[in-house]
Motif scaffolding. Structure first.
Motif, PDB file in Angstrom:
ATOM      1  N   GLN A 442       0.821  -1.210   0.000  1.00 25.47           N
ATOM      2  CA  GLN A 442       0.000   0.000   0.000  1.00 25.47           C
ATOM      3  C   GLN A 442       0.850   1.253   0.000  1.00 25.47           C
ATOM      4  O   GLN A 442       0.551   2.245  -0.668  1.00 25.47           O
ATOM      5  CB  GLN A 442      -0.934  -0.014   1.209  1.00 25.47           C
ATOM      6  N   ARG A 443       1.958   1.174   0.813  1.00 26.85           N
ATOM      7  CA  ARG A 443       2.852   2.331   0.865  1.00 26.85           C
ATOM      8  C   ARG A 443       3.463   2.610  -0.510  1.00 26.85           C
ATOM      9  O   ARG A 443       3.511   3.768  -0.987  1.00 26.85           O
ATOM     10  CB  ARG A 443       3.964   2.083   1.887  1.00 26.85           C
ATOM     11  N   ILE A 444       3.907   1.560  -1.199  1.00 26.20           N
ATOM     12  CA  ILE A 444       4.507   1.732  -2.529  1.00 26.20           C
ATOM     13  C   ILE A 444       3.480   2.286  -3.496  1.00 26.20           C
ATOM     14  O   ILE A 444       3.753   3.203  -4.295  1.00 26.20           O
ATOM     15  CB  ILE A 444       5.070   0.396  -3.029  1.00 26.20           C
ATOM     16  N   ALA A 445       2.251   1.729  -3.425  1.00 24.53           N
ATOM     17  CA  ALA A 445       1.202   2.199  -4.336  1.00 24.53           C
ATOM     18  C   ALA A 445       0.876   3.662  -4.084  1.00 24.53           C
ATOM     19  O   ALA A 445       0.669   4.445  -5.030  1.00 24.53           O
ATOM     20  CB  ALA A 445      -0.040   1.332  -4.164  1.00 24.53           C
ATOM     21  N   ASP A 446       0.832   4.028  -2.820  1.00 30.28           N
ATOM     22  CA  ASP A 446       0.531   5.423  -2.491  1.00 30.28           C
ATOM     23  C   ASP A 446       1.607   6.345  -3.023  1.00 30.28           C
ATOM     24  O   ASP A 446       1.323   7.449  -3.518  1.00 30.28           O
ATOM     25  CB  ASP A 446       0.390   5.574  -0.974  1.00 30.28           C
ATOM     26  N   GLU A 447       2.869   5.900  -2.894  1.00 30.96           N
ATOM     27  CA  GLU A 447       3.972   6.733  -3.407  1.00 30.96           C
ATOM     28  C   GLU A 447       3.887   6.889  -4.930  1.00 30.96           C
ATOM     29  O   GLU A 447       4.099   7.973  -5.486  1.00 30.96           O
ATOM     30  CB  GLU A 447       5.306   6.111  -3.019  1.00 30.96           C
ATOM     31  N   GLN A 448       3.552   5.777  -5.604  1.00 33.77           N
ATOM     32  CA  GLN A 448       3.421   5.849  -7.060  1.00 33.77           C
ATOM     33  C   GLN A 448       2.278   6.770  -7.460  1.00 33.77           C
ATOM     34  O   GLN A 448       2.383   7.566  -8.408  1.00 33.77           O
ATOM     35  CB  GLN A 448       3.209   4.454  -7.641  1.00 33.77           C
ATOM     36  N   ALA A 449       1.172   6.652  -6.742  1.00 36.64           N
ATOM     37  CA  ALA A 449       0.021   7.503  -7.071  1.00 36.64           C
ATOM     38  C   ALA A 449       0.338   8.968  -6.839  1.00 36.64           C
ATOM     39  O   ALA A 449      -0.011   9.838  -7.639  1.00 36.64           O
ATOM     40  CB  ALA A 449      -1.179   7.074  -6.226  1.00 36.64           C
ATOM     41  N   ALA A 450       1.024   9.230  -5.734  1.00 36.06           N
ATOM     42  CA  ALA A 450       1.367  10.619  -5.433  1.00 36.06           C
ATOM     43  C   ALA A 450       2.309  11.184  -6.491  1.00 36.06           C
ATOM     44  O   ALA A 450       2.181  12.333  -6.911  1.00 36.06           O
ATOM     45  CB  ALA A 450       1.989  10.703  -4.044  1.00 36.06           C
ATOM     46  N   ALA A 451       3.280  10.353  -6.932  1.00 35.34           N
ATOM     47  CA  ALA A 451       4.228  10.817  -7.951  1.00 35.34           C
ATOM     48  C   ALA A 451       3.520  11.091  -9.274  1.00 35.34           C
ATOM     49  O   ALA A 451       3.811  12.059  -9.989  1.00 35.34           O
ATOM     50  CB  ALA A 451       5.330   9.795  -8.145  1.00 35.34           C
ATOM     51  N   ALA A 452       2.553  10.230  -9.596  1.00 36.00           N
ATOM     52  CA  ALA A 452       1.832  10.408 -10.860  1.00 36.00           C
ATOM     53  C   ALA A 452       0.989  11.669 -10.836  1.00 36.00           C
ATOM     54  O   ALA A 452       0.878  12.391 -11.832  1.00 36.00           O
ATOM     55  CB  ALA A 452       0.964   9.190 -11.115  1.00 36.00           C
ATOM     56  N   MET A 453       0.370  11.922  -9.707  1.00 40.90           N
ATOM     57  CA  MET A 453      -0.470  13.109  -9.613  1.00 40.90           C
ATOM     58  C   MET A 453       0.349  14.379  -9.599  1.00 40.90           C
ATOM     59  O   MET A 453      -0.094  15.441 -10.048  1.00 40.90           O
ATOM     60  CB  MET A 453      -1.340  13.027  -8.339  1.00 40.90           C
ATOM     61  N   ALA A 454       1.571  14.269  -9.035  1.00 42.42           N
ATOM     62  CA  ALA A 454       2.418  15.470  -8.952  1.00 42.42           C
ATOM     63  C   ALA A 454       3.025  15.847 -10.293  1.00 42.42           C
ATOM     64  O   ALA A 454       3.390  17.005 -10.532  1.00 42.42           O
ATOM     65  CB  ALA A 454       3.526  15.233  -7.922  1.00 42.42           C
ATOM     66  N   ALA A 455       3.162  14.835 -11.173  1.00 41.98           N
ATOM     67  CA  ALA A 455       3.795  15.130 -12.482  1.00 41.98           C
ATOM     68  C   ALA A 455       2.852  15.949 -13.368  1.00 41.98           C
ATOM     69  O   ALA A 455       1.664  15.647 -13.447  1.00 41.98           O
ATOM     70  CB  ALA A 455       4.192  13.830 -13.150  1.00 41.98           C
ATOM     71  N   GLU A 456       3.367  16.949 -13.978  1.00 42.56           N
ATOM     72  CA  GLU A 456       2.557  17.763 -14.888  1.00 42.56           C
ATOM     73  C   GLU A 456       2.646  17.171 -16.295  1.00 42.56           C
ATOM     74  O   GLU A 456       3.737  16.873 -16.798  1.00 42.56           O
ATOM     75  CB  GLU A 456       3.071  19.196 -14.942  1.00 42.56           C
ATOM     76  N   ALA A 513      -6.957   1.217  -6.372  1.00 39.37           N
ATOM     77  CA  ALA A 513      -6.903   2.682  -6.293  1.00 39.37           C
ATOM     78  C   ALA A 513      -5.790   3.238  -7.177  1.00 39.37           C
ATOM     79  O   ALA A 513      -5.919   4.305  -7.772  1.00 39.37           O
ATOM     80  CB  ALA A 513      -6.688   3.127  -4.851  1.00 39.37           C
ATOM     81  N   VAL A 514      -4.686   2.542  -7.270  1.00 35.55           N
ATOM     82  CA  VAL A 514      -3.565   3.001  -8.093  1.00 35.55           C
ATOM     83  C   VAL A 514      -3.984   3.055  -9.565  1.00 35.55           C
ATOM     84  O   VAL A 514      -3.671   3.986 -10.302  1.00 35.55           O
ATOM     85  CB  VAL A 514      -2.347   2.085  -7.894  1.00 35.55           C
ATOM     86  N   LEU A 515      -4.707   2.032 -10.005  1.00 34.02           N
ATOM     87  CA  LEU A 515      -5.155   1.976 -11.391  1.00 34.02           C
ATOM     88  C   LEU A 515      -6.106   3.128 -11.697  1.00 34.02           C
ATOM     89  O   LEU A 515      -6.032   3.765 -12.756  1.00 34.02           O
ATOM     90  CB  LEU A 515      -5.841   0.638 -11.673  1.00 34.02           C
ATOM     91  N   THR A 516      -6.995   3.417 -10.736  1.00 32.97           N
ATOM     92  CA  THR A 516      -7.958   4.505 -10.938  1.00 32.97           C
ATOM     93  C   THR A 516      -7.249   5.837 -11.121  1.00 32.97           C
ATOM     94  O   THR A 516      -7.564   6.631 -12.014  1.00 32.97           O
ATOM     95  CB  THR A 516      -8.911   4.578  -9.748  1.00 32.97           C
ATOM     96  N   VAL A 517      -6.246   6.094 -10.265  1.00 37.19           N
ATOM     97  CA  VAL A 517      -5.485   7.343 -10.361  1.00 37.19           C
ATOM     98  C   VAL A 517      -4.787   7.445 -11.710  1.00 37.19           C
ATOM     99  O   VAL A 517      -4.807   8.470 -12.401  1.00 37.19           O
ATOM    100  CB  VAL A 517      -4.471   7.447  -9.219  1.00 37.19           C
ATOM    101  N   ASN A 518      -4.166   6.346 -12.153  1.00 32.97           N
ATOM    102  CA  ASN A 518      -3.441   6.361 -13.429  1.00 32.97           C
ATOM    103  C   ASN A 518      -4.375   6.487 -14.615  1.00 32.97           C
ATOM    104  O   ASN A 518      -4.045   7.104 -15.636  1.00 32.97           O
ATOM    105  CB  ASN A 518      -2.585   5.109 -13.545  1.00 32.97           C
ATOM    106  N   TRP A 519      -5.540   5.877 -14.504  1.00 27.00           N
ATOM    107  CA  TRP A 519      -6.524   6.044 -15.591  1.00 27.00           C
ATOM    108  C   TRP A 519      -6.949   7.501 -15.720  1.00 27.00           C
ATOM    109  O   TRP A 519      -7.179   8.023 -16.796  1.00 27.00           O
ATOM    110  CB  TRP A 519      -7.736   5.152 -15.349  1.00 27.00           C
TER     111      TRP A 519
END
Length: 545
Positions: A442-456, A513-519
């Motif tokens: 979960q921690r890894i997924a959260d970090e990936q999601a946060a990084a994806a959202m932060a990228a412009e 949740a990670v997939l939803t963020v990336n979609w």
């Protein structure tokens, strides 16, 4: 078993018996003999003095040996094997067998024909007086069974039964001999008590009274002085069987004195109407005799009750002292259960002090033997707990109940409890590990999601089309040469990444949740590039749903 080459009944045999604890003595040691008390056996072993065999006893022994010799061939014919008399020892225990097979698997024991024993043999249930001897023979020899025979040497009067070791009796017998050794070390032999015959005080002189109208001749004053002295000398401190016998005899004697004085008084009355001094003296003597008779009668009854109570209380205290010593050996971890002893029942019906004490001592020995057996079992169980459950003591808070189990049962309980505990602990550990693994994912997924959202995600500038003619010659495509693959767009790269992500989510390796963020990020990129989304088998609507 060690076999001794001695003939039964010989001087060598008697010497060997004196050095060992014999099977024929086992019933007396256990307090179950019909012919010898436990106290008598202790005295015999302490002093080495064996009671002489009477002529009548010798005749019975001789008849027993003769009928035994006649019965042996009958048994041999029935079992199809020869029997040989043997004498064997094991440690300090000795057994003289009337017969044994060559391999020692079967023993033969013979008793003279008598109705009571015949009934026991036919019922297959022997009294302790008989079975303790057989148990020691089996223990010493290691045989499988004893053919126990009661006969007069003929086929007509011949009954037999097979006696095999009864579980627990051999252990009880061994504990019995251990307790006997302890009691023997502390035993103080007393002279054999003769049969107590009561003796009344010395006879009083004959009372002589002659009267006419007055007392003409009388030894009343001398008779009175002598009588009162005799009464004062009567023992009222009753301690022994002799004292009780004397007191009971004196009670009857005092009654006789009263009767004779009454007769003398009546004789005097027949000679004169009133002789006041004579009557007062006679009444005084008679009153003394009556008072002493009543006093002694009450004392006899009271002291008998008191002595019975003293014997019972003393035996109960001795048993408790024995239990306390056993409890100390446990180190304070557990305690002995209640060991019942019926001392009052044991002395019931006994008349003499010696028989009272012997009965109580025999019951005390029986209870001590039982307690020692229980104590040995508890110590063995404590050893098992220490060796098998030393790291799991917290699982055995009911040790007080567990130590009373059979040792094999206790070992099984220990193993089952420890196994169940370790299995439960392993399951707990596995659950904890899984929780930690899920938390890390979960921690890894959260970090990936946060990084994806932060990228412009910014669209690249569109360059104006350049004609082939205006391109530099260096980059102008030569006719017939292979085409160069165009560089993938950001959308195409994201689609490739998301395809792998979808597979990871389907395998349960990545939270949805990670997939939803990336979609969502892909949807924004599609809008920015104005391109159509395409991934085989997957649509944005499916992910959104």
């Amino acid at each position: 078993m060690k076999i001794h080459n001695v003939a039964q009944g010989s001087a060598e045999w008697h010497a060997l018996r004196a050095q060992h604890r014999t099977a024929s003595e086992a019933p007396a040691m256990m307090g179950a003999s019909k012919y010898q008390t436990r106290t008598e056996l202790l005295s015999m072993k302490k002093t080495g003095i064996v009671p002489e065999v009477t002529a009548q006893q010798q005749r019975i022994f001789d008849r027993g040996h003769a009928t035994e010799a006649l019965a042996r061939p009958i048994v041999e014919g029935r079992i199809g094997e020869d029997l040989f008399p043997i004498v064997g020892t094991s440690g300090n225990l000795l057994a003289s067998m009337d017969g044994a097979t060559m391999l020692g698997e079967i023993l033969f024991e013979h008793k003279l024909w008598n109705a009571s024993l015949v009934a026991q043999v036919r019922a297959g249930q022997l009294e302790p007086h008989y079975y303790w001897q057989l148990e020691q023979q089996l223990l010493v020899s290691g045989a499988e069974m004893v053919i126990f025979v009661c006969s007069d040497g003929t086929e007509e009067n011949f009954v037999s039964m097979e006696y095999r070791p009864v579980p627990g009796r051999a252990e009880q017998l061994v504990e019995g001999w251990k307790q006997f050794e302890v009691d023997l070390a502390a035993f103080e032999s007393e002279p054999a008590a003769a049969v107590s015959v009561g003796v009344s005080p010395e006879s009083l002189p004959a009372l002589r009274i002659e009267v006419t109208g007055m007392v003409t001749a009388s030894n009343l004053e001398q008779f009175k002085a002598h009588s009162l002295a005799v009464f004062d000398g009567i023992n009222t401190d009753l301690q022994t069987d002799q004292h009780f016998a004397d007191a009971e005899k004196t009670v009857k004697w005092c009654g006789d004195v009263e009767d004779r004085l009454a007769a003398a008084k009546q004789h005097a009355l027949s000679q004169t109407e009133s002789i006041d001094a004579l009557f007062r003296a006679i009444d005084e003597i008679s009153a003394q005799a009556r008072a002493k008779r009543l006093e002694l009668d009450k004392l006899v009854k009271a002291r008998k009750v008191a002595i019975r109570d003293e014997i019972v209380i003393s035996a109960a205290k001795a048993l408790q002292d024995h239990l306390d010593k056993i409890n100390i050996s446990f180190g304070g971890k557990v305690r002995m259960p209640v060991v019942k002893a019926d001392f009052a029942g044991a002395i019931k019906g006994k008349k003499t002090i010696s028989s009272l004490r012997d009965a109580a001592d025999s019951e005390l020995a029986r209870a001590k033997i039982e307690a020692s057996q229980i104590g040995d079992g508890i110590r063995a169980n404590l050893d098992s707990l220490r060796s098998l459950a030393k790291d799991h003591a917290f699982l055995f808070n009911d040790a007080q109940q567990l130590v009373l189990k059979d040792n094999d049962d206790l070992v099984s309980v220990i193993k089952v409890r420890i196994n169940e505990h370790e299995t439960a602990e392993a399951k707990k550990l596995e659950v904890q590990r899984e929780q930690i693994r899920q938390q890390e994912l979960q921690r890894i997924a959260d970090e990936q999601a946060a990084a994806a959202m932060a990228a412009e995600v910014k669209p690249e500038p569109v360059e104006a089309p350049v004609s082939q003619a205006t391109k530099p010659a260096a980059v102008r495509q030569v006719a017939g040469s292979p085409k160069v693959a165009p560089k993938p767009t950001k959308l195409e790269a994201r689609v490739t990444d998301l395809e792998a992500l979808v597979k990871a989510v389907a395998a349960g390796e990545v939270p949805i949740a990670v997939l939803t963020v990336n979609w969502q990020a892909l949807d924004d990129l599609v809008d920015a590039e104005g391109s159509e989304f395409s991934m085989p088998g997957v649509t944005l609507e499916q992910v959104a749903a």
